[in-house]
Each structure stands twice: as C-alpha cells, then as structure tokens.
Write an enzyme that holds these catalytic residues in place. Structure first.
Site, PDB file in Angstrom:
ATOM      1  N   LYS A   1       0.833  -1.217   0.000  1.00  0.00           N
ATOM      2  CA  LYS A   1       0.000   0.000   0.000  1.00  0.00           C
ATOM      3  C   LYS A   1       0.862   1.259   0.000  1.00  0.00           C
ATOM      4  CE  LYS A   1      -1.582   1.500   4.106  1.00  0.00           C
ATOM      5  NZ  LYS A   1      -1.365   2.857   4.591  1.00  0.00           N
ATOM      6  N   ASN A   2       1.867   1.273   0.885  1.00  0.00           N
ATOM      7  CA  ASN A   2       2.626   2.511   1.059  1.00  0.00           C
ATOM      8  C   ASN A   2       3.622   2.775  -0.071  1.00  0.00           C
ATOM      9  OD1 ASN A   2       1.142   3.064   3.302  1.00  0.00           O
ATOM     10  ND2 ASN A   2       2.694   2.368   4.771  1.00  0.00           N
TER      11      ASN A   2
ATOM     12  N   ARG B   1      -3.557   9.788   4.504  1.00  0.00           N
ATOM     13  CA  ARG B   1      -2.286  10.482   4.678  1.00  0.00           C
ATOM     14  C   ARG B   1      -1.674  10.851   3.319  1.00  0.00           C
ATOM     15  NH1 ARG B   1      -0.874  13.338   8.311  1.00  0.00           N
ATOM     16  NH2 ARG B   1       1.291  13.920   8.158  1.00  0.00           N
TER      17      ARG B   1
ATOM     18  N   CYS C   1      -4.127   7.725   9.951  1.00  0.00           N
ATOM     19  CA  CYS C   1      -4.344   7.126  11.261  1.00  0.00           C
ATOM     20  C   CYS C   1      -3.920   8.088  12.364  1.00  0.00           C
ATOM     21  CB  CYS C   1      -3.542   5.827  11.377  1.00  0.00           C
ATOM     22  SG  CYS C   1      -4.324   4.448  10.536  1.00  0.00           S
TER      23      CYS C   1
ATOM     24  N   ARG D   1       1.404  14.532  13.358  1.00  0.00           N
ATOM     25  CA  ARG D   1       2.097  14.165  12.128  1.00  0.00           C
ATOM     26  C   ARG D   1       2.395  15.438  11.329  1.00  0.00           C
ATOM     27  NH1 ARG D   1      -0.806   8.719   9.950  1.00  0.00           N
ATOM     28  NH2 ARG D   1       1.130   8.486   8.803  1.00  0.00           N
ATOM     29  N   PRO D   2       3.446  16.172  11.754  1.00  0.00           N
ATOM     30  CA  PRO D   2       3.759  17.428  11.088  1.00  0.00           C
ATOM     31  C   PRO D   2       4.218  17.209   9.646  1.00  0.00           C
ATOM     32  CG  PRO D   2       5.497  16.843  12.643  1.00  0.00           C
ATOM     33  CD  PRO D   2       4.401  15.838  12.822  1.00  0.00           C
ATOM     34  N   ILE D   3       4.131  18.263   8.832  1.00  0.00           N
ATOM     35  CA  ILE D   3       4.609  18.153   7.444  1.00  0.00           C
ATOM     36  C   ILE D   3       5.664  19.234   7.162  1.00  0.00           C
ATOM     37  CG2 ILE D   3       2.578  16.994   6.498  1.00  0.00           C
ATOM     38  CD1 ILE D   3       1.689  19.772   5.445  1.00  0.00           C
ATOM     39  N   ASP D   4       6.314  19.684   8.241  1.00  0.00           N
ATOM     40  CA  ASP D   4       7.302  20.751   8.084  1.00  0.00           C
ATOM     41  C   ASP D   4       8.446  20.360   7.135  1.00  0.00           C
ATOM     42  OD1 ASP D   4       7.707  19.010  10.442  1.00  0.00           O
ATOM     43  OD2 ASP D   4       9.647  20.002  10.543  1.00  0.00           O
ATOM     44  N   GLN D   5       8.830  19.092   7.150  1.00  0.00           N
ATOM     45  CA  GLN D   5       9.956  18.689   6.290  1.00  0.00           C
ATOM     46  C   GLN D   5       9.555  18.657   4.813  1.00  0.00           C
ATOM     47  OE1 GLN D   5      13.147  18.356   7.672  1.00  0.00           O
ATOM     48  NE2 GLN D   5      11.903  19.203   9.325  1.00  0.00           N
TER      49      GLN D   5
ATOM     50  N   ASP E   1       5.142   0.251  12.105  1.00  0.00           N
ATOM     51  CA  ASP E   1       3.888  -0.352  11.641  1.00  0.00           C
ATOM     52  C   ASP E   1       3.744  -1.808  12.082  1.00  0.00           C
ATOM     53  OD1 ASP E   1       3.293   2.022  10.446  1.00  0.00           O
ATOM     54  OD2 ASP E   1       3.695   1.372   8.402  1.00  0.00           O
TER      55      ASP E   1
ATOM     56  N   ILE F   1       8.897   6.399  16.889  1.00  0.00           N
ATOM     57  CA  ILE F   1       8.495   7.167  15.695  1.00  0.00           C
ATOM     58  C   ILE F   1       7.240   8.007  15.955  1.00  0.00           C
ATOM     59  CG2 ILE F   1       7.996   7.061  13.209  1.00  0.00           C
ATOM     60  CD1 ILE F   1      10.677   5.768  13.787  1.00  0.00           C
TER      61      ILE F   1
ATOM     62  N   ARG G   1      -8.518  -0.128   5.478  1.00  0.00           N
ATOM     63  CA  ARG G   1      -7.686   0.887   4.794  1.00  0.00           C
ATOM     64  C   ARG G   1      -6.461   0.257   4.170  1.00  0.00           C
ATOM     65  NH1 ARG G   1      -7.203   6.349   8.101  1.00  0.00           N
ATOM     66  NH2 ARG G   1      -5.900   6.718   6.318  1.00  0.00           N
TER      67      ARG G   1
HETATM   68  C1  EPZ Z   1       4.590   6.635   6.567  1.00  0.00           C
HETATM   69  O1  EPZ Z   1       3.961   7.710   7.224  1.00  0.00           O
HETATM   70  C2  EPZ Z   1       3.581   5.525   6.472  1.00  0.00           C
HETATM   71  N1  EPZ Z   1       2.416   6.015   5.739  1.00  0.00           N
HETATM   72  C3  EPZ Z   1       3.183   5.065   7.875  1.00  0.00           C
HETATM   73  O2  EPZ Z   1       2.342   3.939   7.720  1.00  0.00           O
HETATM   74  C4  EPZ Z   1       4.422   4.667   8.662  1.00  0.00           C
HETATM   75  O3  EPZ Z   1       4.057   4.402   9.992  1.00  0.00           O
HETATM   76  C5  EPZ Z   1       5.463   5.785   8.638  1.00  0.00           C
HETATM   77  O4  EPZ Z   1       5.735   6.185   7.270  1.00  0.00           O
HETATM   78  C6  EPZ Z   1       6.789   5.385   9.280  1.00  0.00           C
HETATM   79  O5  EPZ Z   1       7.319   4.281   8.608  1.00  0.00           O
HETATM   80  C7  EPZ Z   1       2.421   6.005   4.407  1.00  0.00           C
HETATM   81  O6  EPZ Z   1       3.385   5.605   3.769  1.00  0.00           O
HETATM   82  C8  EPZ Z   1       1.186   6.479   3.717  1.00  0.00           C
HETATM   83  P1  EPZ Z   1       7.125   9.717   8.394  1.00  0.00           P
HETATM   84  P2  EPZ Z   1       4.604   9.168   7.190  1.00  0.00           P
HETATM   85  O7  EPZ Z   1       7.046  11.018   7.691  1.00  0.00           O
HETATM   86  O8  EPZ Z   1       5.269   9.350   5.874  1.00  0.00           O
HETATM   87  C9  EPZ Z   1       8.142  12.944  11.799  1.00  0.00           C
HETATM   88  C10 EPZ Z   1       0.455   2.605   8.017  1.00  0.00           C
HETATM   89  O9  EPZ Z   1       0.010   2.014   9.032  1.00  0.00           O
HETATM   90  N2  EPZ Z   1       7.920  13.986  10.760  1.00  0.00           N
HETATM   91  O10 EPZ Z   1       8.183   8.758   7.999  1.00  0.00           O
HETATM   92  O11 EPZ Z   1       3.567  10.110   7.625  1.00  0.00           O
HETATM   93  C11 EPZ Z   1       6.850  12.230  12.194  1.00  0.00           C
HETATM   94  O12 EPZ Z   1       6.123  12.956  13.155  1.00  0.00           O
HETATM   95  C12 EPZ Z   1       0.982   4.017   8.155  1.00  0.00           C
HETATM   96  O13 EPZ Z   1       0.498   2.107   6.879  1.00  0.00           O
HETATM   97  C13 EPZ Z   1       8.214  15.300  11.056  1.00  0.00           C
HETATM   98  O14 EPZ Z   1       8.601  15.653  12.167  1.00  0.00           O
HETATM   99  O15 EPZ Z   1       5.689   9.003   8.324  1.00  0.00           O
HETATM  100  C14 EPZ Z   1       7.375  10.913  12.689  1.00  0.00           C
HETATM  101  O16 EPZ Z   1       7.789  11.041  14.019  1.00  0.00           O
HETATM  102  C15 EPZ Z   1       0.713   4.594   9.489  1.00  0.00           C
HETATM  103  N3  EPZ Z   1       8.052  16.241  10.060  1.00  0.00           N
HETATM  104  C16 EPZ Z   1       8.596  10.663  11.830  1.00  0.00           C
HETATM  105  O17 EPZ Z   1       8.945  11.932  11.252  1.00  0.00           O
HETATM  106  C17 EPZ Z   1       7.627  15.920   8.813  1.00  0.00           C
HETATM  107  O18 EPZ Z   1       7.501  16.821   7.952  1.00  0.00           O
HETATM  108  C18 EPZ Z   1       8.402   9.667  10.703  1.00  0.00           C
HETATM  109  O19 EPZ Z   1       7.238  10.010   9.949  1.00  0.00           O
HETATM  110  C19 EPZ Z   1       7.344  14.574   8.523  1.00  0.00           C
HETATM  111  C20 EPZ Z   1       7.510  13.617   9.521  1.00  0.00           C
END
Ligand code: EPZ
Length: 430
Positions: free
Chosen positions: A22-23, A93, A117, A122-126, A305, A327, A397
């Site tokens: 999926k991801n 997401r 979820c 879940r910030p998107i600052d990066q 996950d 995480i 989902r």
């Molecule tokens: C992806 O989420 C997956 N979702 C998640 O799977 C998975 O848990 C996660 O990666 C970690 O492997 C999808 O691929 C759709 P991240 P994502 O950005 O991309 C912080 C599932 O069950 N962060 O790698 O949202 C964040 O808060 C789902 O299938 C920032 O601080 O995760 C976290 O602590 C749930 N700023 C860490 O990074 C940002 O701009 C990792 O998040 C982005 C992230």
C-alpha cells in the site's frame, strides 16, 4: 455496522499470498500524474486508501481503468485542475503525495491537508521545507496546502528527521526541477526505493534511493511505463506474527525476505522457527514464546507499523518485555483493548512494559487504527472464546481481504453486519 466476529483457539496453518505494498502503491499512483503518457501498474492492493486516492485523481481528469483487481492503467494527459478538495482525501495520509507530483510537473498544486491514522502528531514541516528549498512558495490556507513556483531549481536539502513522506514528496518535486537535488538523511524504506525505481522507469534520473543520500538530476519530461509494485512488507509481517501468536505454521508467499529481516530476527528471538526461500518465508511457532525487547526505528530497524503486532505476541510470552516506540507518540492505543483480553501492559511515555500472561480471553474490542486493529484481530484469534472487533474500517484501509486470508489459514473469523449474523456465528462456532 460491520464488525469481525472471531472464535479464537485455532492455530493458523497454511500459505498466504501477500499483495502489493500500500505505502509504495500510493506514491507510485500519485507520481503517474507526472507524465502525459499512459502508465500501466500491476500489484496494486484493493484497499480503501488506494481507492480514495484513485477517485480523487479521477476527479481532476486522470483517466483510470482497473483492468483487473490489481492492475490499473492511468493517463494523466488531460488533467484539468490541480486543486484537490475532496472530502474523502482528508481521511488519508497520502493525499499529500499529489502535492509533490503535481508541483513537480505543473509547478502548482493545492491539496487538502492530510489525515490518516491517529497515531500521534504528524507534522509536514519537512515536506514544506523541501518544496521551499526547490523554489516553491508554500502556504496553508483554508485547510489546503498550496504550493506554487515559477520554476523549480535543484538544491541541497537536509531532512531534520528521517521521514518517508517528506523524502518521497521532495523526490517527486525534484524529479522535474532544473539541475541537481541532493536529499540528505533521506528515509530508506523499501517503498522509497520502489518509487525511485518507478520514476526512473519513466525516465527520471534518481540515484542512491535506499541510502541516506538521494541524488536527483532533474529531467524535462517523463514518459509512460509498465511497473509492478513491491510486496507489502507490513502485510507479510502481520501474517508472520499471526503465526507466532496462534502457535501456527504459516508461509507468506510473494515476499522480499530482505525487507523482512528485522521482523524475522525478532521472531527468531522469541523462539519461532523461520525458513526462508527465494520469495517465501515460513514461520513455525511450536515452542512457548520468549520475552524480548524491541525499539521501533526507521528502516532497516524494526518498523513502527509492526509495533502492535509484536506487542500482542510479547504479551503472551514468558517473562517481561519492553517495547519502545520511537516514531509516533500515540501508538499504544490498543493497550486498553488488549488489557480487556487479559494482557498485562503498563505504558510509560513511549515505552510499554509487558508482563507475559498464559492466555487471552475473548472480548468486545475496537480497532483504534490500521495496524493496531490488525494486531487486535490476531490477539482475538489466539484468545479463548469469542470476540468482536469494531471499527474495522481502519483495518480495511490497508489489508485486502484480511478476514478471507485468515479464513484460508483456518481462522474462525467472519464479517458480520447484524446482531443476528453474530448469533449465527456463535451457534456455528460453538
Ligand atoms: C509513513 O507515514 C507511512 N504512511 C506510515 O504507515 C508509517 O508508519 C510511517 O511512514 C513510518 O514508517 C504512508 O506511507 C502512507 P514519516 P509518514 O514522515 O510518511 C516525523 C500505516 O500504518 N515527521 O516517515 O507520515 C513524524 O512525526 C501508516 O500504513 C516530522 O517531524 O511518516 C514521525 O515522528 C501509518 N516532520 C517521523 O517523522 C515531517 O515533515 C516519521 O514520519 C514529517 C515527519
């Protein structure tokens, strides 16, 4: 209201075919809007998040044909609009992947802020930092992320955290930027690599995906392609742990064992036997499970996950285990539900201290999110007596035909709609 009715106690035995990831499929579908030519994608899982994304893409003019359950043909040559405000998109997401893709190709995108979820903030600052570094103006207004640029120009971007989403989004936007982009501290997850391979098959020039440093040399145009999505690491891991928890013997087929190394290592540690062949892994749990400690980490570490699924196994193991979630801060919401089934777990901050018990007993429980929901189903399959699991929309989902695949392994699980269905299930299963 749909729920799963589960009669526990049967060890899961047999073989199960694992679907596409999926991801990985989500960003690959979004990235298919970056060419005017036709794209053929195979091994797309038929799950809700994917279908929501496909509907939203259709609404902006992408021609989409599902040629069979797992194959789609897409043509984004006539996109009429780069503004996506669909209500349904708010719930997933991956809606934000359309920002990276459309910004990359059209230099403009406006997409509703993502949901997904509820597993922590879940910030998107990066993501935003990366788009800005490439020259885009990014604002958040009226619930939309708006990104616009006259031109995108490659840059050197250091990610403050290893983020799957931000790495993928910036990689897509940089694919058609002028010059070289270097992403440092990039996420290394298999789905990041799969997207890079997909983009390269469309003519992109991306090197280093799967390492900390990804180098993207911008190209002017991408072309059509045919591509097969990788198998789902987390679906496979979930069935592997289902074998452990139910004391079963399950072979997951169509997997990439390399992607499952951290999961296999933990299964061995807790006393399971694991046999690997080219694209299959067999997990046999014939001895009592042993305690261990685990900390979730970015790939190749143990995936967040899979954290609820391993916790469900550890809560039935001998001794005391410690699970550290590094995480997402809100990923222990299943603990109260598992406690209702007899587990003994104490959560302190981002750590769960688990004292193993001999058995679970059936209860009425609710899925708090996708992976925790799947983990609770596994617990119910091992429990004495009957359980119901509500809020299975979360599980749907990300797991295709979850209950049917479990049934094929001998589980007594059914999707029930009414009280009457449930009573019939109870009569049948004793
Ligand atoms: C992806 O989420 C997956 N979702 C998640 O799977 C998975 O848990 C996660 O990666 C970690 O492997 C999808 O691929 C759709 P991240 P994502 O950005 O991309 C912080 C599932 O069950 N962060 O790698 O949202 C964040 O808060 C789902 O299938 C920032 O601080 O995760 C976290 O602590 C749930 N700023 C860490 O990074 C940002 O701009 C990792 O998040 C982005 C992230």
């Amino acid at each position: 209201m749909e729920q799963y009715a589960i009669r526990g106690g049967n060890p899961l035995v047999g073989e199960v075919e694992i679907g596409g990831a999926k991801n990985a499929a989500l960003p690959i579908l979004a990235a298919s809007t970056m060419t005017d030519e036709t794209v053929y994608i195979d091994n797309i899982p038929d799950v809700r998040d994917i279908n929501v994304l496909l509907d939203a893409m259709e609404n902006i003019g992408v021609l989409i044909k599902r040629t069979d359950r797992h194959k789609v043909v897409l043509n984004a040559g006539n996109i009429g609009n780069v503004v996506l405000e669909d209500e349904a998109l708010k719930k997933i997401r991956s809606s934000y992947y359309l920002v990276g893709a459309l910004l990359g190709k059209y230099k403009h995108a406006e997409v509703v802020l993502p949901g997904g979820c509820d597993i922590g903030s879940r910030p998107i600052d990066q993501h935003i930092k990366g788009f800005r570094a490439l020259g885009a103006t990014v604002t958040i207004e009226h619930g939309l992320i708006k990104a616009k640029a006259e031109r995108l120009v490659g840059n050197h971007i250091y990610m403050d955290v290893s983020s799957v989403g931000a790495t993928i989004n910036v990689m897509m936007a940089a694919t058609m930027a002028e010059g070289m982009t270097i992403i440092e501290n990039a996420a290394k997850e298999p789905h990041v690599v799969d997207l890079a391979n997909f983009l390269n098959s469309m003519g992109a020039n991306i090197k280093g995906a799967g390492t900390d440093v990804i180098r993207i040399k911008g190209v002017v145009k991408l072309h059509g392609t045919e591509y097969t999505v990788i198998p789902d690491q987390i679906e496979a891991g979930t069935f592997m742990f289902a074998a452990a928890v139910t004391k079963g013997d399950v072979t997951v087929k169509n997997v990439i064992p390399k992607h499952l190394e951290s999961i296999t290592a933990k299964l061995l540690e807790i006393g399971c036997e694991v046999e690997e062949t080219d694209d299959c892994i067999r997990v046999v749990a014939s001895k009592p499970l042993q305690h261990t400690h685990v900390k979730t980490l970015p790939y190749p570490g143990f995936p967040t996950d899979m954290q609820p699924q391993i916790a469900v196994a550890l809560a039935l193991s001998e001794g005391t285990s410690i699970v550290t979630e590094s995480i997402f801060e809100n990923r222990f919401k299943y603990v109260d539900e598992l406690t209702r089934m007899g587990a003994s777990i104490k959560v302190e901050g981002n750590t769960a201290i688990i004292t193993g018990v001999d058995k679970y007993t059936g209860a009425s429980i609710s899925a708090p999110d996708l992976r925790a929901g799947a983990a609770l189903v596994i617990a119910a399959l091992a429990a004495e007596g009957t359980s119901t699991v509500d809020d299975i929309k979360y599980i749907q989902r990300g797991y295709e035909d979850f209950h049917l695949k479990l049934q094929s392994l001998g589980a007594q699980i059914e999707l029930v709609q009414t009280e009457k269905d449930f009573r019939k299930f109870k009569l049948r299963t004793g």
